[in-house]
Design an enzyme around this catalytic site. Structure first.
Site, mmCIF file in Angstrom:
data_model
loop_
_atom_site.group_PDB
_atom_site.id
_atom_site.type_symbol
_atom_site.label_atom_id
_atom_site.label_comp_id
_atom_site.label_asym_id
_atom_site.label_seq_id
_atom_site.Cartn_x
_atom_site.Cartn_y
_atom_site.Cartn_z
ATOM 1 N N ARG A 270 -5.021 -8.917 -19.846
ATOM 2 C CA ARG A 270 -5.929 -8.477 -18.785
ATOM 3 C C ARG A 270 -7.024 -9.495 -18.502
ATOM 4 O O ARG A 270 -7.943 -9.223 -17.726
ATOM 5 C CB ARG A 270 -6.577 -7.132 -19.162
ATOM 6 N N TYR B 101 18.777 -6.846 -14.523
ATOM 7 C CA TYR B 101 19.186 -5.711 -15.339
ATOM 8 C C TYR B 101 20.712 -5.675 -15.348
ATOM 9 O O TYR B 101 21.343 -5.877 -14.300
ATOM 10 C CB TYR B 101 18.666 -4.388 -14.770
ATOM 11 N N SER C 83 8.063 -8.786 -25.863
ATOM 12 C CA SER C 83 7.664 -7.765 -24.894
ATOM 13 C C SER C 83 8.157 -6.394 -25.318
ATOM 14 O O SER C 83 9.246 -6.261 -25.879
ATOM 15 C CB SER C 83 8.245 -8.110 -23.510
ATOM 16 N N LYS D 42 14.198 -11.361 -22.204
ATOM 17 C CA LYS D 42 12.943 -10.595 -22.221
ATOM 18 C C LYS D 42 13.133 -9.249 -22.926
ATOM 19 O O LYS D 42 14.083 -8.524 -22.628
ATOM 20 C CB LYS D 42 12.462 -10.355 -20.784
ATOM 21 N N SER E 168 11.946 -8.771 -9.608
ATOM 22 C CA SER E 168 12.695 -7.755 -10.331
ATOM 23 C C SER E 168 13.968 -7.345 -9.592
ATOM 24 O O SER E 168 14.006 -7.334 -8.359
ATOM 25 C CB SER E 168 11.815 -6.516 -10.522
ATOM 26 N N GLY F 293 2.662 -8.282 -21.912
ATOM 27 C CA GLY F 293 2.161 -6.977 -22.329
ATOM 28 C C GLY F 293 0.715 -6.990 -22.752
ATOM 29 O O GLY F 293 0.355 -7.619 -23.749
ATOM 30 N N ARG G 246 0.631 -5.930 -14.578
ATOM 31 C CA ARG G 246 -0.381 -5.044 -13.992
ATOM 32 C C ARG G 246 -1.531 -5.800 -13.330
ATOM 33 O O ARG G 246 -1.980 -5.391 -12.254
ATOM 34 C CB ARG G 246 -0.882 -4.071 -15.057
ATOM 35 N N HIS H 127 8.081 -4.021 -22.812
ATOM 36 C CA HIS H 127 8.199 -3.484 -21.452
ATOM 37 C C HIS H 127 6.884 -2.822 -21.008
ATOM 38 O O HIS H 127 6.881 -1.798 -20.310
ATOM 39 C CB HIS H 127 9.353 -2.484 -21.357
ATOM 40 N N THR I 287 16.571 -8.904 -18.913
ATOM 41 C CA THR I 287 15.817 -7.880 -19.639
ATOM 42 C C THR I 287 16.742 -7.135 -20.593
ATOM 43 O O THR I 287 17.785 -6.619 -20.186
ATOM 44 C CB THR I 287 15.143 -6.909 -18.661
ATOM 45 N N GLY J 220 9.011 -3.560 -11.012
ATOM 46 C CA GLY J 220 9.733 -2.764 -10.032
ATOM 47 C C GLY J 220 8.810 -2.175 -8.987
ATOM 48 O O GLY J 220 7.620 -1.973 -9.220
#
Length: 378
Positions: free
Chosen positions: A311, A130, A274, A252, A107, A308, A331, A276, A156, A80
């Site tokens: 990295r 959603y 996931s 998801k 999203s 999730g 992220r 979230h 989701t 989002g």
């Protein structure tokens, strides 16, 4: 660019360039953030087997996710307010993903609309849905995604009720940001971001404004979600959504084997293990810690993906070894976007690709699709 070697480097740069409320929105979890931290930390507990004196030439990271060819099994996760990390963020991220050969997922709570992203891309992207109380709006969203030729719908399941994220409340999160004294001071220190936002008309939730009944202007994420997210969402809703959509469907938010078994009965094409991003149930298990159990239970009946805590490219490979056929990064690409726009998203993907390629070789494999449990120390 030469000094940016890791996703952490992009994160540091994004922290300096993105207004605090939006950086914190991306970089936060619910309550104590224990699950958010566990998502990352639990990857470090998984160890590879180093292999030597094997042919490491002609390596390939190519694979498929829900039947779509991908340059590596990594998709950009639905996030989002992406367009508040950088002006026109969803459009730029989608373009970077398309050029790289990986899926981009838009999203429902995006700043750029479905139509905005479709206008700047040539290949189909994925759309995340959603389920809200206003079912006419939900049906319209599905139809708009179909009209934009999205190739998958990502439903989701784990946001029927919004988890509390302390940083968002303290920062007074809104899009666009409210002109409080604290925000004015913060924005004054982010001239690059301000210039970008000043140069675009995309500053609020364009999938919603002008489309939902009675919504002419949406300024607060929290007030919208409080009113509209549907706590009555149940397994029976998957059927009518699948029928209305008519295409590939990904579920998801699965974090329990029992739910995975129920998801496999729906006829969906894939599930995403996931929590979230640690933003919902604080204290829940990390995604990677439950992946193997879920993949063992349903992996022969439905494609298993994971989201999730990823990295690095090594994290991607660890997930593949434990049974995932695809992974999602949220992220990492947001850090890249906030740091350097489209180039930053590409840089994030390049970092992950290079880490995957080198690790694949040092594990004694040439094809990413050959990575399995035997590449891990158990």
């Amino acid at each position: 660019m030469s000094e940016i070697l890791t996703i952490a480097d992009l994160k540091d740069l994004a922290r300096r360039r993105v207004p605090k409320m939006f950086f914190d929105y991306a970089d936060s979890g619910a309550w104590t953030e224990s699950t958010y931290r566990a998502n990352e930390e639990d990857f470090s507990k998984i160890k590879f087997r180093q292999r030597v004196l094997v042919d490491m030439s002609n390596r390939s990271l190519e694979s498929t996710m829900i039947g779509e060819k991908v340059s590596m099994p990594v998709a950009l996760a639905p996030t989002g307010l992406t367009g508040m990390q950088h002006a026109d963020g969803e459009m730029l991220a989608a373009q970077a993903a398309e050029a790289f050969g990986v899926p981009f997922t838009l999203s429902t709570m995006s700043i750029c609309s479905i139509e905005d992203v479709a206008s700047v891309t040539k290949k189909p992207f994925w759309f995340q849905l959603y389920v809200l109380r206003d079912k006419d709006f939900v049906l319209n969203l599905i139809d708009r995604a179909k009209a934009a030729k999205c190739s998958a719908l990502v439903l989701t399941l784990d946001l029927q009720i919004l988890g509390q994220r302390h940083k968002d409340i303290r920062n007074g999160l809104s899009a666009p940001p409210k002109m409080t004294l604290a925000n004015i001071v913060d924005l004054a220190l982010k001239p690059r971001w301000c210039l970008g936002i000043a140069g675009t008309k995309r500053r609020t939730f364009r999938n919603i404004v002008g489309h939902a009944k009675g919504v002419g202007d949406v300024s607060s994420l929290s007030s919208w979600t409080t009113e509209q997210f549907d706590p009555q969402l149940s397994w029976k809703d998957v059927a009518w959504i699948k029928e209305r959509w008519g295409g590939k469907l990904i579920l998801k938010g699965i974090l329990d084997k029992e739910d995975a078994l129920m998801a496999a009965e729906t006829g969906a094409d894939a599930i995403v293990v996931s929590n979230h991003g640690g933003r919902q149930l604080d204290g829940a298990a990390s995604s990677i810690s439950v992946l193997e159990e879920i993949a063992d239970a349903v992996g022969d009946r439905i494609e298993v993906h994971v989201d999730g805590g990823i990295r690095s490219g090594q994290d991607v490979l660890k997930a593949l070894c434990l049974g995932a056929k695809g992974t999602y990064i949220g992220r990492p690409f947001l850090y890249g976007l906030g740091a350097m726009g489209k180039d930053g998203v590409t840089k994030a993907l390049e970092i992950i690709r290079k880490e995957m390629d080198i690790t694949l070789a040092l594990c004694g494999k040439r094809l990413v699709t050959d990575m399995g449990k035997d590449q891990l120390r158990r």
